[in-house]
Design a protein around this motif. Structure first.
Motif, short mmCIF file in Angstrom:
data_model
loop_
_atom_site.label_atom_id
_atom_site.label_comp_id
_atom_site.label_asym_id
_atom_site.label_seq_id
_atom_site.Cartn_x
_atom_site.Cartn_y
_atom_site.Cartn_z
N ALA A 74 34.94 38.75 43.75
CA ALA A 74 34.78 38.91 41.95
C ALA A 74 34.05 40.34 41.89
O ALA A 74 33.05 40.48 42.39
N GLY A 75 34.70 41.07 40.93
CA GLY A 75 34.12 42.30 40.75
C GLY A 75 34.62 43.45 41.55
O GLY A 75 34.19 44.76 41.62
N LYS A 76 35.38 43.19 42.63
CA LYS A 76 35.96 44.30 43.75
C LYS A 76 37.16 44.00 43.39
O LYS A 76 37.97 42.97 43.26
N ALA A 77 37.80 45.20 44.19
CA ALA A 77 39.38 45.29 44.09
C ALA A 77 40.28 44.93 45.19
O ALA A 77 41.39 44.59 45.24
N THR A 78 39.43 44.46 46.54
CA THR A 78 40.47 44.20 47.49
C THR A 78 41.19 42.90 47.30
O THR A 78 40.47 41.75 46.79
N PRO A 79 42.55 42.97 47.40
CA PRO A 79 43.36 41.72 46.88
C PRO A 79 43.32 40.83 47.98
O PRO A 79 43.28 40.89 49.19
N ALA A 80 43.31 39.43 47.75
CA ALA A 80 43.74 38.33 48.52
C ALA A 80 45.15 38.11 48.90
O ALA A 80 45.86 38.42 48.02
N THR A 81 45.52 37.99 50.13
CA THR A 81 46.95 37.84 50.57
C THR A 81 46.99 36.45 51.19
O THR A 81 46.39 35.80 51.48
N GLU A 82 48.35 36.64 51.94
CA GLU A 82 48.73 35.19 52.51
C GLU A 82 47.94 35.38 53.98
O GLU A 82 48.04 34.32 54.54
N HIS A 83 47.67 36.49 54.32
CA HIS A 83 46.89 36.62 55.66
C HIS A 83 45.15 36.71 55.39
O HIS A 83 44.54 36.63 56.24
N THR A 84 44.66 36.29 53.94
CA THR A 84 43.28 36.39 54.06
C THR A 84 42.80 34.91 54.47
O THR A 84 43.21 33.95 54.29
#
Length: 815
Positions: A74-84
Motif C-alpha cells: 500500500a502506498g507504493k506503485a509496484t503492481p501485483a501480478t499473477e507471478h507475485t
C-alpha cells in the motif's frame, strides 16, 4: 431424513473424481465471460480495500485466467501480478498430504501407522491418545487438542519442532480423542517431521524435489526464510483501527508442513491441475489412484461455522479429508481449503466433477473476498444464477460486526492491589514463563524470550502493552487471590499461574513409622550380612499377614551415593520409597527398605564398594524375608531406582526364584557414556562459563573420567558394567522398566534397548514405558535438569500415576 441425505452426500463425494468425467459429459460447463469477471474482481478488490490480489482459474488441463490486481505494498506503485508470491498459509497442508501419500505408495508407511512409532518422544496428556494417534489423525485434526499456535507465533521464543512436540504432553484436550474436529497446526506439522524421518530428507527438500520440481513450480518457495530477498513478493497488511497498515512477515517455518509455502497463482494453477488430474503431471502419475482417493475421502464432520460464507452457500454436508475440506455446492462436490497468516490469506477451490479450479491470494489479513471470488467462479462454470457474492458477503460480515457486542472500556478505574503485588514469575507447562517486573513504578512484561515492554493500566486489574511497529497491543489480566496477592495472569488466551516458592533443601527428621490408620505396621529390623556388616531398615507388613495368610514382599534398592532407606535427598517432601511402601502396603504387599551400608543405622563401609557389592546387601535382605513366617518366599520382588535399577539385574542373576523386578530411571549401557552426558549437560547449563570455557571443559571430560575410574573402584565398575549384557541372561523374573521422558540424568531412549535385552534372553513378561513430563525423580518437571530440582514447588513427590503403575503391576505379579 437430513442425516440420511448427508450420509449419502459424503459417500458420493469420496467418489467425486471417479464419477466426475461422466457427470461433466452430461452437463457441459458454460463458457463464462472472463472479461466481465476481470472487471468484477477489480471492483471487488477496491470495495474490500485489498492492497494486492491475484487469481487463477483452471479448466481441465488449461490455465484459462490468471491476473494480479492492486499493488505489492500500500502506498507504493509496484503492481501485483499473477507471478507475485504470497504466503499460501494452510493450503500448504494438502502438499504435505501428497508427500506422505508418496511414502505410502512406496510402502514406507501407512495412513494408520501410529505416530509414536515414528516419533518416540511424542506424548499427549491422554495415554490412550498417545498410543493410538495415527498419521491419519494428524491430517484430519482429530487429536482432541485445541490450538497451540502460541508455541510458534512468538518468534523470539524460537521453539524447535522437537520442543513443541515435547510440550504437547502438557496440553489439556479441548475434546475427546477422535470425537471432534479441532484445528491444530502443531500436530499437523508432525506430518512433515515424519516425512523427514522416513525419507531421510527435510520436509522442505522433499516437497521441492518430489512435488514442486516435477510440476514445474519454479516460483514456489517451501519456507518463509527462503522468500527473503526474492523479487515480486507481496507485503502483508492488516486493518488496524480502521486503517490498512503494513505488518511484519510472520514466519511459520517452525510448523512448516502446516503452512510455510509462498507461491504465485501462476504456480498454484499447476498444483490445481495436478489435483484435478488425480495426482498426475501429463502422463506421469506422482501418486497412485488409491492414494489420491484416500486423500479426498471425507474422514470427519467439520463445523459448518468454520466459514461464515457457508451460511450463504448452504451445503448439505461439510467435512474434512486429509488436508482438504469437502463439501457440496448446488449439487456439486467441492474440495477446498483456506490459508491465513498475519497480513496474508489464500483460498483454493476445486470442482472435481467439472475439473474447474480457482486459487486466490491476497495481502490483507483475513480478506474474505477470497470466498466471494471462489463461489463467483463456481457459479460462472456451473451455470448458476448470477449473484453478487462480494456484496452479499460484505453485508454478512457487516451484520456480524454490528451484532458483536464489544465490551465497554471502564475508564477511571484503578488496580485493586499495589503495583508491586503484580510483580513475579508466572508459568504454564506448555508455554513457559511470563515474567512481570517493575522499574520506577512502571510494570514491564516478558513472555519467554520476548520483551513485551512496559504496561499501562487499562481497567481494574487489566494492563496493556504498548503498540510498536512489530507488535500490536496485548492485554494482561491479573487475578487476585483474595488475600492481597495475585494468583495468575491471563494473556493470549492462556492462564499463567504464579510460580510457587521453590522447594527447600531441608534436613527432615526421618519418620519410618506407619501413618495413622494404615492397614500395615512398620517394624524396625537389623539384618546381618555374610560380609559381616548389619543392614538396618523398616519392614512395612500388612496387618492381615500371618503364617496362615502369607504375603508377597518387595525389597527397595536406592540410587548412587550414600542413601538412607527412603532415598531422601534433601528435597522437601521427597521420600519415594516411603510412597511406594505405603501404596504397596495398602494392597497387601510387604516392603523392606534399608539404609545403605555405612548410612543411618547400617554398618559397613561405602568406600571401595561397587554395585556388585551392594547387590549382595540386597540379597541379604531377600534372605531375611525368607525367614519371616508372614512372607511367602515364592513371591519376592525388587524395586530399584537410578543406580538401584542397574543393581537389580545383578541381584536377579543370583536369585533365580525372584518373581518380579521394577527398574526405575536406570540405564542399559555401561555408565561411562551416561556420566559424559551428565558432565556435558552441567557444563552447558553453567551460566558463569563463556562458550570458550564450556568448549574447553567439555574437551577435558574424557581425561576427567579416566582419573575418576583410576581413583574409585565404584566408578571403575560403573563405567564397565553393562546392565543390558547381564539382562541378556535373564529369562525371568517379570520386568517393569519405567523412565521419565524429561530425565536428564539417565537417557530415556535406552529403555527400548534394555527391554530388547530381556527379550533376547527369552523373557516373555517385559513392560517398558517412557512417561511424559517426568524427570529422573519421576516428578513433573518441564525441563528435567538436576540443577533445577530445588526450584520445583514443594512438597516434591513421585507422580501418583507412576506409583499407581508400579503398585498395579506388582500386585498382579505377586498374587
Amino acid at each position: 431424513m437430513r442425516s440420511v441425505r448427508a450420509a449419502l452426500a459424503i459417500a458420493v463425494s469420496a467418489l467425486a473424481f471417479i464419477s466426475g468425467p461422466l457427470l461433466a459429459q452430461r452437463s457441459p460447463s458454460p463458457s463464462p465471460d472472463l472479461g466481465a469477471l476481470d472487471r468484477y474482481v477489480a471492483a471487488a478488490a477496491r470495495d474490500w480495500h485489498v492492497p494486492g490480489l491475484a487469481i487463477a482459474i483452471v479448466k481441465g488441463d488449461s490455465l484459462v485466467f490468471a491476473k494480479g490486481y492492486g499493488v505489492l505494498e500500500a502506498g507504493k506503485a509496484t503492481p501485483a501480478t499473477e507471478h507475485t508470491r504470497f504466503a499460501i498459509g494452510s493450503t500448504t497442508k494438502a502438499i504435505t498430504t501428497v508427500a506422505l501419500a508418496m511414502l505410502v505408495d512406496e510402502g514406507k508407511l501407512r495412513w494408520d501407522d501410529k505416530v509414536i512409532d515414528y516419533v518416540p518422544d511424542f506424548r499427549l496428556s491422554d495415554p490412550y491418545a498417545t498410543r493410538e494417534l495415527t498419521i491419519r489423525d494428524l491430517l484430519t485434526h482429530r487429536s482432541g487438542l485445541g490450538s497451540t499456535d502460541m508455541l510458534w507465533a512468538v518468534p523470539e521464543n524460537d521453539y524447535t519442532q522437537a520442543d513443541m512436540i515435547r510440550r504437547l504432553r502438557y496440553v489439556q484436550p479441548a475434546s475427546s480423542f477422535r470425537s471432534q474436529w479441532e484445528y491444530q497446526n502443531v500436530v499437523y506439522a508432525i506430518g512433515g517431521f515424519i516425512v523427514e524421518k522416513v525419507s531421510g530428507m527435510p520436509w522442505a527438500t522433499f516437497v521441492q524435489n518430489r512435488i514442486f520440481t516435477p510440476l514445474g513450480m519454479t516460483e514456489t518457495v517451501p519456507l518463509v526464510s527462503g522468500i527473503i530477498g526474492k523479487s515480486n513478493v507481496a507485503v502483508p497488511h492488516a486493518e488496524i483501527r480502521d486503517t490498512i497498515r503494513v505488518v511484519p512477515v510472520r514466519s511459520t517455518d517452525a510448523v512448516a508442513a502446516a503452512g510455510s509455502v509462498w507461491s504465485s497463482v501462476a504456480d498454484m494453477s499447476k498444483w490445481m491441475r495436478f489435483m484435478l488430474d488425480s495426482g498426475r503431471v501429463g502422463e506421469k502419475r506422482l501418486i497412485t489412484t488409491a492414494a489420491f482417493t484416500e486423500i479426498v475421502a471425507p474422514q470427519i464432520r467439520a463445523p459448518v461455522d468454520q466459514y461464515p460464507a457457508l451460511s450463504l452457500a448452504h451445503p448439505t454436508f461439510f467435512s474434512y479429508a486429509l488436508g482438504w475440506f469437502v463439501q457440496d455446492y448446488r449439487g456439486h462436490t467441492v474440495w477446498m481449503h483456506t490459508g491465513s497468516i498475519d497480513g496474508m490469506c489464500a483460498i483454493i477451490g476445486l470442482l472435481p466433477e467439472q475439473r474447474i479450479g480457482v486459487y486466490v491470494l491476497e495481502n490483507l489479513d483475513h480478506a474474505e473476498l477470497r470466498h466471494a471470488l471462489m463461489y463467483k467462479v463456481f457459479d460462472l462454470y456451473t451455470g448458476a444464477p448470477a449473484r453478487d457474492w462480494s456484496a452479499d458477503l460484505q453485508k454478512l460480515f457487516a451484520a456480524r460486526r454490528a451484532a458483536r457486542s464489544e465490551p465497554q472500556h471502564a475508564t477511571g478505574t484503578k488496580p485493586s492491589l499495589a503495583l508491586d503485588k503484580y510483580v513475579g514469575s508466572y508459568s504454564d507447562s506448555t508455554y513457559g514463563n511470563f515474567d512481570v517486573t517493575s522499574t520506577n513504578g512502571v510494570l514491564h512484561a516478558r513472555f519467554g524470550k520476548a520483551d513485551l515492554g512496559d504496561l499501562d493500566q487499562w481497567e481494574y486489574d487489566s494492563f496493556r502493552t504498548r503498540e510498536t511497529p512489530k507488535r500490536q497491543t496485548t492485554t494482561l489480566t491479573f487475578a487476585p487471590d483474595g488475600s492481597g496477592n495475585v494468583k495468575s495472569v491471563r494473556a493470549y488466551g492462556i492462564t499463567f499461574t504464579r510460580s510457587a516458592p521453590p522447594a527447600r533443601r531441608v534436613a527432615e527428621k526421618p519418620d519410618y513409622s506407619a501413618p495413622a490408620g494404615a492397614p500395615y505396621t512398620a517394624i524396625e529390623v537389623s539384618i546381618p550380612t555374610p560380609m559381616g556388616h548389619i543392614m538396618a531398615g523398616t519392614l512395612t507388613l500388612p496387618k492381615r499377614a500371618s503364617r496362615q495368610r502369607r504375603v508377597g514382599a518387595v525389597v527397595t534398592i536406592t540410587g548412587s551415593g550414600p542413601e538412607e532407606r527412603d532415598e531422601y535427598i534433601g528435597l522437601e517432601g521427597y521420600r519415594p520409597f516411603r510412597q511406594f511402601a505405603d501404596s504397596l502396603g495398602r494392597r497387601g504387599i510387604a516392603v523392606l527398605r534399608m539404609d545403605d551400608r555405612g548410612v543411618g543405622a547400617s554398618t559397613g563401609k561405602q568406600k571401595g564398594a561397587t554395585s556388585a557389592d551392594f547387590a549382595e546387601d540386597i540379597r541379604a535382605g531377600l534372605a531375611y524375608l525368607r525367614t519371616r513366617p508372614e512372607i511367602d518366599s515364592r513371591r519376592l520382588a525388587v524395586l530399584g531406582h537410578s543406580e538401584g535399577a542397574i543393581i537389580a539385574p545383578l541381584v536377579a542373576e543370583k536369585e533365580p526364584d525372584l518373581r518380579a523386578m521394577v527398574l526405575l530411571a536406570g540405564i542399559a549401557r555401561a555408565g561411562r557414556g551416561t556420566l559424559e552426558a551428565q558432565l556435558k549437560n552441567n557444563i552447558n547449563h553453567n551460566a558463569k562459563f563463556t562458550q570458550a570455557q564450556k568448549d574447553s571443559a567439555i574437551q577435558a571430560i574424557p581425561t576427567r573420567i579416566d582419573s575418576l575410574a583410576a581413583a574409585d573402584p565404584w566408578m571403575d565398575y560403573f563405567f564397565k558394567y553393562s546392565p543390558a549384557v547381564t539382562s541378556r541372561h535373564l529369562a525371568k523374573p517379570s520386568v517393569l522398566i519405567l523412565t521419565g521422558a524429561n530425565d536428564q540424568q539417565a537417557d530415556p531412549t535406552q529403555i527400548a534397548e534394555w527391554a530388547a535385552a530381556f527379550h533376547e534372553a527369552g523373557n516373555r513378561d517385559v513392560t517398558a514405558q517412557v512417561l511424559p513430563g517426568l524427570n529422573h525423580l519421576f516428578v513433573v518437571d518441564p525441563d528435567g535438569f538436576p540443577g533445577g530440582y530445588a526450584k520445583l514447588p514443594p512438597p516434591i513427590r513421585v507422580d501418583s500415576h507412576v506409583v499407581g503403575i508400579v503398585a498395579d503391576w506388582l500386585a498382579e505379579r505377586l498374587k
